[in-house]
Design an enzyme around this catalytic site. Structure first.
Site, PDB file in Angstrom:
ATOM      1  N   LYS A  86      -2.798  -6.235  -1.064  1.00  0.00           N
ATOM      2  CA  LYS A  86      -3.225  -4.809  -1.549  1.00  0.00           C
ATOM      3  C   LYS A  86      -3.657  -4.404  -2.869  1.00  0.00           C
ATOM      4  CE  LYS A  86      -0.838  -1.134   0.032  1.00  0.00           C
ATOM      5  NZ  LYS A  86      -0.088   0.294   0.284  1.00  0.00           N
TER       6      LYS A  86
HETATM    7  O1  G3P Z   1       0.863   3.357  -0.385  1.00  0.00           O
HETATM    8  C1  G3P Z   1      -0.059   4.376  -0.653  1.00  0.00           C
HETATM    9  C2  G3P Z   1       0.873   5.759   0.487  1.00  0.00           C
HETATM   10  O2  G3P Z   1       2.031   4.513   0.115  1.00  0.00           O
HETATM   11  C3  G3P Z   1       1.366   6.638  -0.898  1.00  0.00           C
HETATM   12  O3  G3P Z   1       2.239   7.279  -0.050  1.00  0.00           O
HETATM   13  O4  G3P Z   1       3.472   9.498  -0.258  1.00  0.00           O
HETATM   14  O5  G3P Z   1       3.549   8.067  -1.959  1.00  0.00           O
HETATM   15  O6  G3P Z   1       1.381   9.784  -1.248  1.00  0.00           O
HETATM   16  P1  G3P Z   1       3.072   8.553  -1.071  1.00  0.00           P
END
Ligand code: G3P
Length: 222
Positions: A86
């Protein structure tokens, strides 16, 4: 739509794998930090648990393209060549994606808040682009709408990159993108469990068992 777990809690991943048809696991530095363990210890355990062929996405944290590339090499060395690296879709990240794509290394462009980031990451050769659905919603943008636009940009421009939708907070967001046929979604365990949470369904199942036991006796089955 491929279906991935966005988490690094090995016990929780094991539990979700027991019940649900999962294709792999995604992590990010914040998710790894929550484990309070050394990143490679956790990631090795996850790789062992899901097997060498399952999708595993691991993020590079460097700011410069060359350093991101060096991290990608170390990650692949430790976790297998089919691990997706990533890389944030910022200028240095786009450069790193181009280099890694030329080496045949799989990448996932991440931290995507706009369709233009996704387009440039795709042109650079990313395998996946990860739009942050709920984080866009939180900014007053349309997370689902933008993710659909990104999917359409890839299709209409003949780009091989797939959407890996991320940052979900509810079942509706998942359903919308499932209906649209995006490439993949990565979802936190609590949201995955919420996908099947429904009091009416639970009541229906209870009623069936109750009626059967009325007929045949308690604890009896077919
Ligand atoms: O890696 C991206 C994703 O995990 C972001 O999720 O829940 O932190 O918005 P969040």
């Amino acid at each position: 739509m491929r279906f991935l777990i966005d988490d690094a809690n090995v016990e929780k991943i094991k539990e979700i794998y027991t019940y649900y048809p999962v294709d792999g696991v995604t992590t990010n530095p914040s998710i790894l930090a929550k484990s309070k363990r050394q990143p490679y210890d956790v990631l090795q355990e996850i790789r062992e648990l899901i097997g060498p062929d399952a999708d595993l996405h691991v993020q590079a944290v460097s700011r410069k393209a060359e350093d991101m590339v060096a991290e990608a090499h170390r990650i692949r060395e430790a976790l297998g060549e089919n691990t997706y690296i990533k890389i944030p879709a910022v200028p240095e990240g786009i450069r790193a994606i181009r280099i890694l794509a030329s080496e045949g290394c799989r990448t996932t462009a991440t931290a995507i808040y706009t369709p233009m980031q996704a387009f440039l990451a795709a042109k650079a050769g990313a395998d996946y682009a990860a739009p942050y659905v709920n984080r866009m919603d939180n900014l007053g943008a349309d997370g689902i709408g933008n993710t659909k636009i990104i999917h359409d940009i890839f299709q209409k421009n003949g780009l091989k990159t797939q959407v890996l939708a991320a940052s979900f907070k509810n079942s509706y967001q998942v359903l919308e993108l499932c209906c649209y046929g995006v490439g993949a979604a990565t979802i936190a365990p609590d949201v995955i469990e919420g996908l099947l949470k429904n009091d009416s369904v639970a009541a229906a199942v209870d009623a069936f068992i109750h009626d059967f036991e009325d007929l045949c006796g308690e604890g009896k089955t077919m």
